[in-house]
Design a protein around this motif. Structure first.
Motif, PDB file in Angstrom:
ATOM      1  N   HIS A 129      37.281 -51.707  30.923  1.00 20.14           N
ATOM      2  CA  HIS A 129      36.285 -51.653  32.001  1.00 20.14           C
ATOM      3  C   HIS A 129      34.976 -51.066  31.483  1.00 20.14           C
ATOM      4  O   HIS A 129      33.893 -51.540  31.836  1.00 20.14           O
ATOM      5  N   TYR A 130      35.084 -50.036  30.649  1.00 20.56           N
ATOM      6  CA  TYR A 130      33.883 -49.427  30.068  1.00 20.56           C
ATOM      7  C   TYR A 130      33.120 -50.461  29.225  1.00 20.56           C
ATOM      8  O   TYR A 130      31.908 -50.610  29.364  1.00 20.56           O
TER       9      TYR A 130
ATOM     10  N   GLN B 160      34.407 -43.314  32.684  1.00 22.71           N
ATOM     11  CA  GLN B 160      35.647 -43.760  32.053  1.00 22.71           C
ATOM     12  C   GLN B 160      36.317 -42.629  31.285  1.00 22.71           C
ATOM     13  O   GLN B 160      37.544 -42.536  31.260  1.00 22.71           O
TER      14      GLN B 160
ATOM     15  N   THR C  32      43.080 -50.231  29.848  1.00 25.30           N
ATOM     16  CA  THR C  32      42.335 -50.842  30.953  1.00 25.30           C
ATOM     17  C   THR C  32      41.021 -50.104  31.195  1.00 25.30           C
ATOM     18  O   THR C  32      39.975 -50.735  31.403  1.00 25.30           O
ATOM     19  N   ALA C  33      41.061 -48.777  31.148  1.00 22.21           N
ATOM     20  CA  ALA C  33      39.840 -47.988  31.362  1.00 22.21           C
ATOM     21  C   ALA C  33      38.803 -48.296  30.286  1.00 22.21           C
ATOM     22  O   ALA C  33      37.616 -48.470  30.584  1.00 22.21           O
TER      23      ALA C  33
ATOM     24  N   GLU D 110      33.200 -53.716  29.412  1.00 29.68           N
ATOM     25  CA  GLU D 110      32.620 -54.726  30.294  1.00 29.68           C
ATOM     26  C   GLU D 110      31.349 -54.215  30.953  1.00 29.68           C
ATOM     27  O   GLU D 110      30.349 -54.941  31.055  1.00 29.68           O
ATOM     28  N   GLU D 111      31.376 -52.969  31.408  1.00 27.88           N
ATOM     29  CA  GLU D 111      30.209 -52.379  32.075  1.00 27.88           C
ATOM     30  C   GLU D 111      29.034 -52.268  31.108  1.00 27.88           C
ATOM     31  O   GLU D 111      27.889 -52.592  31.454  1.00 27.88           O
TER      32      GLU D 111
END
Length: 92
Positions: A20-21, A63, A16-17, A23-24
């Motif tokens: 998120h990275y 992250q 998940t982390a 996506e960012e």
């Protein structure tokens, strides 16, 4: 059994982390691409690129910190589970 579940949870948290990275970084790159199209000078382009690099580096550091924390928990959970199991076992 608890150890396997804890490790699976940790792997899920790490996945998940990283998601998120990713996506960012994609969001920042998309914004920078739009900003570059609107640049009217070389210094403006350098500023956009500089902001993109700083933003991507900060996202990576954020992250990475989360992942290191998760990995630390994953490393200690099996030992905690073994300790609890040995304490719960009746002594002869």
């Amino acid at each position: 059994m608890r150890t396997g579940s804890s490790l699976a949870d940790g792997v899920q948290d790490i996945t998940t982390a990283w998601a998120h990275y990713a996506e960012e970084v994609m969001r920042q790159t998309s914004e920078a691409s739009r900003a570059l199209i609107g640049c009217r000078s070389l210094p403006e382009m350098f500023e956009v690129q500089s902001r993109l690099m700083r933003g991507n580096l900060q996202a990576f550091l954020d992250q990475s910190s989360k992942i290191a924390e998760i990995a630390g928990r994953m490393a200690t959970r099996p030992f905690e589970a073994l300790k609890q199991a040995s304490e719960a076992r009746p002594q002869h």
